[in-house]
Design an enzyme around this catalytic site. Sequence first.
Site, PDB file in Angstrom:
ATOM      1  N   LEU A  49       4.484 -10.430  13.978  1.00  0.00           N
ATOM      2  CA  LEU A  49       3.454 -10.017  13.026  1.00  0.00           C
ATOM      3  C   LEU A  49       3.758 -10.479  11.612  1.00  0.00           C
ATOM      4  O   LEU A  49       2.856 -10.807  10.838  1.00  0.00           O
ATOM      5  CB  LEU A  49       3.314  -8.485  13.024  1.00  0.00           C
ATOM      6  CG  LEU A  49       2.680  -7.837  14.242  1.00  0.00           C
ATOM      7  CD1 LEU A  49       2.759  -6.321  14.126  1.00  0.00           C
ATOM      8  CD2 LEU A  49       1.231  -8.283  14.393  1.00  0.00           C
ATOM      9  N   GLY A  50       5.019 -10.495  11.241  1.00  0.00           N
ATOM     10  CA  GLY A  50       5.384 -10.884   9.883  1.00  0.00           C
ATOM     11  C   GLY A  50       6.796 -10.440   9.570  1.00  0.00           C
ATOM     12  O   GLY A  50       7.536  -9.981  10.432  1.00  0.00           O
ATOM     13  N   GLY A  52       9.789  -9.795   5.949  1.00  0.00           N
ATOM     14  CA  GLY A  52      10.100  -9.872   4.522  1.00  0.00           C
ATOM     15  C   GLY A  52      11.589 -10.047   4.345  1.00  0.00           C
ATOM     16  O   GLY A  52      12.282 -10.563   5.218  1.00  0.00           O
ATOM     17  N   VAL A  57       8.953  -8.192  11.936  1.00  0.00           N
ATOM     18  CA  VAL A  57       8.135  -7.198  12.627  1.00  0.00           C
ATOM     19  C   VAL A  57       7.344  -7.889  13.735  1.00  0.00           C
ATOM     20  O   VAL A  57       6.748  -8.949  13.524  1.00  0.00           O
ATOM     21  CB  VAL A  57       7.168  -6.490  11.655  1.00  0.00           C
ATOM     22  CG1 VAL A  57       6.375  -5.413  12.378  1.00  0.00           C
ATOM     23  CG2 VAL A  57       7.945  -5.871  10.487  1.00  0.00           C
ATOM     24  N   ASP A 139      -4.026  -5.952   6.726  1.00  0.00           N
ATOM     25  CA  ASP A 139      -3.460  -5.565   5.436  1.00  0.00           C
ATOM     26  C   ASP A 139      -4.471  -5.841   4.319  1.00  0.00           C
ATOM     27  O   ASP A 139      -5.408  -6.626   4.484  1.00  0.00           O
ATOM     28  CB  ASP A 139      -2.081  -6.192   5.182  1.00  0.00           C
ATOM     29  CG  ASP A 139      -2.110  -7.674   4.854  1.00  0.00           C
ATOM     30  OD1 ASP A 139      -3.004  -8.125   4.120  1.00  0.00           O
ATOM     31  OD2 ASP A 139      -1.205  -8.397   5.314  1.00  0.00           O
ATOM     32  N   ASP A 179       7.552  -0.502  -3.701  1.00  0.00           N
ATOM     33  CA  ASP A 179       6.927  -1.810  -3.472  1.00  0.00           C
ATOM     34  C   ASP A 179       5.517  -1.654  -2.902  1.00  0.00           C
ATOM     35  O   ASP A 179       5.158  -2.314  -1.924  1.00  0.00           O
ATOM     36  CB  ASP A 179       7.806  -2.650  -2.535  1.00  0.00           C
ATOM     37  CG  ASP A 179       7.457  -4.136  -2.598  1.00  0.00           C
ATOM     38  OD1 ASP A 179       6.925  -4.583  -3.634  1.00  0.00           O
ATOM     39  OD2 ASP A 179       7.729  -4.845  -1.613  1.00  0.00           O
TER      40      ASP A 179
END
Length: 304
Positions: A49-50, A52, A57, A139, A179
């Site tokens: 999914l992504g 950082g 994830v 998002d 954040d």
Amino acid sequence: MKDGKRKSAGDSKEPPRRKKRDKTKHSAQNSAADQRREFQARYVEEHHLGGGGCGAVFAGYRITDHCPVAIKHIPKDRIPIKVTGENGKRVSVEVAIMLKLAAEADGPVGTSAPVSLLDWFDLGTELILVLERPVPAVDLHDYITENGGCLPEEKAKVILKQLVDAAKDLEDKHIFHRDIKSENILIETGSDVPRVRIIDFGLSCFAKERSVYRLFYGTPIHTPPECYGRKKYRAGPTTVWQMGVVLYEALHVGDFDTMTFLQKELKFNKDLSPHCRNFLDACLTNVPEKRPTLGDLQLHPWLR
């Protein structure tokens, strides 16, 4: 947060349940291999999914009921902040905070603004966090893009009202996310009114009312002005600044950049209502002591 987006320093199912965990689960008698087998027996991991600065994830589902989950892998050497847990051992602050949120939740999974921690595993070299995955959802960064690059003021108001309420609830629980940005805000799109969910507590911390921080954790282009001049910041004013950043990006095409703002080179939409512009200006006030509190924002005429 998806690859290529600003880095920090699905299908409809029944709401997932939190797994009741034995507090001894992460003791020495439960080896990393045992925990890996337990994770693999309970969950199926699917596509990426992504990610950082703190981990990656993946989408997945729980085997017993095919409930969608997000599976977050955090290498032990990339855990930015740790706290001392109930057993006296050092634990990821993200785990500690999400356990606190789960313990203090007023309703079942899916009813709070922060997504819920359903399960977690310590595999020795990494942590695995199994999180609620709202479906369908996108998002806020992508939601804005899908809506033409900026939102109508009324739609932005619906989102900001929920976001301010969620941030105030975290503040009341003495949790500083640090954040809050469009990539860390999910918008549930399964109903007529978009619903706000907050994700990624990897940089968060427990905060006292007068706590002062000197090392900035967050997205560099969103750094509040006081970090440049005074070299320190506080939870409340920083979160209010972030409300302004999110609102600016919702109402304008392009990303917010603090340095561009401080140099007075950031352009503002001239068609905003007076109340909306006042709300935005108040959040983006340079002097932190002059910013409203989150409680003040809840009472602002624009959100009434």
